[in-house]
Design an enzyme around this catalytic site. Structure first.
Site, PDB file in Angstrom:
ATOM      1  N   LYS A  13       0.974  -1.246   0.161  1.00  0.00           N
ATOM      2  CA  LYS A  13       0.108  -0.083  -0.074  1.00  0.00           C
ATOM      3  C   LYS A  13       0.719   1.333   0.059  1.00  0.00           C
ATOM      4  O   LYS A  13       0.551   2.028  -0.724  1.00  0.00           O
ATOM      5  CB  LYS A  13      -0.971   0.011   1.348  1.00  0.00           C
ATOM      6  N   ARG A  88     -10.165   0.235   8.712  1.00  0.00           N
ATOM      7  CA  ARG A  88      -9.657  -0.966   9.270  1.00  0.00           C
ATOM      8  C   ARG A  88     -10.681  -1.622   9.807  1.00  0.00           C
ATOM      9  O   ARG A  88     -10.180  -2.809  10.298  1.00  0.00           O
ATOM     10  CB  ARG A  88      -8.594  -0.763   9.892  1.00  0.00           C
ATOM     11  N   ARG A 127      12.392  -4.348   5.254  1.00  0.00           N
ATOM     12  CA  ARG A 127      11.988  -3.001   5.156  1.00  0.00           C
ATOM     13  C   ARG A 127      12.674  -2.016   5.882  1.00  0.00           C
ATOM     14  O   ARG A 127      13.025  -2.170   7.099  1.00  0.00           O
ATOM     15  CB  ARG A 127      10.520  -2.776   5.476  1.00  0.00           C
ATOM     16  N   ARG A 160      10.914  -0.015  11.340  1.00  0.00           N
ATOM     17  CA  ARG A 160       9.573   0.164  12.233  1.00  0.00           C
ATOM     18  C   ARG A 160       9.794  -0.708  13.435  1.00  0.00           C
ATOM     19  O   ARG A 160      10.279  -1.971  13.170  1.00  0.00           O
ATOM     20  CB  ARG A 160       8.546  -0.092  11.492  1.00  0.00           C
ATOM     21  N   ARG A 171      -0.340  -8.465  13.933  1.00  0.00           N
ATOM     22  CA  ARG A 171      -0.923  -7.486  12.584  1.00  0.00           C
ATOM     23  C   ARG A 171      -1.704  -8.457  11.724  1.00  0.00           C
ATOM     24  O   ARG A 171      -2.722  -7.806  11.170  1.00  0.00           O
ATOM     25  CB  ARG A 171       0.089  -6.762  12.107  1.00  0.00           C
TER      26      ARG A 171
END
Ligand code: AP5
Ligand code: ZN
Length: 214
Positions: A13, A88, A127, A160, A171
């Site tokens: 996203k 969400r 990431r 993160r 998650r």
């Protein structure tokens, strides 16, 4: 256009958003980015949100609806927006409909980043982000020119706090339980486009463009 991007953590996203934003001149509203900024600035909102975020659980509907309500009033969002990471929950989706109805507007398209859970751990743990611009890199799939350094500013990249295999599990659980029903909510309205998000980034961009031109 008023667009919503839905998909599990690591589905792409945040990678596709800047491209769509430039192509269609929309504002990009990412609740995760806004919450992380509030956490690092230690604002009252950030202090309330931090615990849930660290555990990989959703922050309360009231908090995020408040942020979005505020952000959508910005002049740059009047022509259209990309919502990345919101709504969400079905409650958030209903609140969004109410907010838009008051402006005589509605959601045009929901892009569903469909992808198998098994692919996501590698994407998440590799990431690296440049916090102030939101630029995202990946050690294997999108490496920066110099490891650990942003290509444009030369500033350091960070990882993160919730990008660990353990927090990813929570998650994903939150995604399947609380967010997947949101896809059903918009399917009933006939505005969902399904993307094959496991393809390479450029191919996903082509799918996005096709979905938005139809
Ligand atoms: P949020 O920041 O929204 O995180 P998320 O949904 O878990 O999504 P990610 O940002 O992890 O994934 P992405 O799809 O953007 O992936 P990306 O493009 O970066 O939310 C964080 C937390 O905030 C939540 O857990 C919750 O606590 C709270 N929160 C936020 N919104 C909320 C809400 N509405 N309600 C309640 N709580 C809320 O890609 C990932 C990596 O893969 C990158 O390294 C990238 O380079 C690479 N990559 C991307 N695409 C490809 C590709 N096609 N092929 C190969 N690699 C790729
Ligand atoms: Zn993201």
């Amino acid at each position: 256009k008023r667009l919503i991007l839905i998909g599990p953590p690591g589905s792409g996203k945040g990678t596709q958003s800047p491209i769509i934003k430039d192509d269609y001149c929309l504002c990009h509203l990412a609740t995760g980015d806004m919450l992380r900024a509030a956490v690092s600035a230690k604002t009252p909102l950030g202090i309330k949100a931090k615990e849930a975020m660290d555990k990989g659980e959703l922050v309360s509907d009231d908090l995020v609806v408040g942020i979005i309500d505020e952000a959508m009033k910005k002049p740059s969002c009047q022509k259209g927006f990309i919502l990345d990471g919101f709504p969400r929950t079905v409650v958030q989706a209903e609140k969004l409909d109410e907010m838009l109805k008051n402006q005589g507007a509605k959601v045009d398209k929901v892009l569903n980043f469909a992808i198998d859970d098994a692919i996501l751990e590698e994407r998440i743990t590799g990431r690296w982000i440049h916090p102030s611009s939101g630029r995202t890199y990946h050690t294997k799939f999108a490496p920066p020119k110099t490891p650990g350094v942003d290509d444009v500013t030369g500033e350091p990249l960070i990882q993160r706090k919730d990008d660990t295999a353990a927090v990813l599990k929570s998650r994903l659980e939150a995604f399947h339980k609380q967010t997947e029903p949101v896809i059903g909510y918009y399917s009933q309205k006939g505005i969902v486009a399904n993307l094959q998000a496991e393809k390479p980034p450029k191919e996903v961009t082509v799918e996005v463009q096709k979905a938005l031109s139809s």
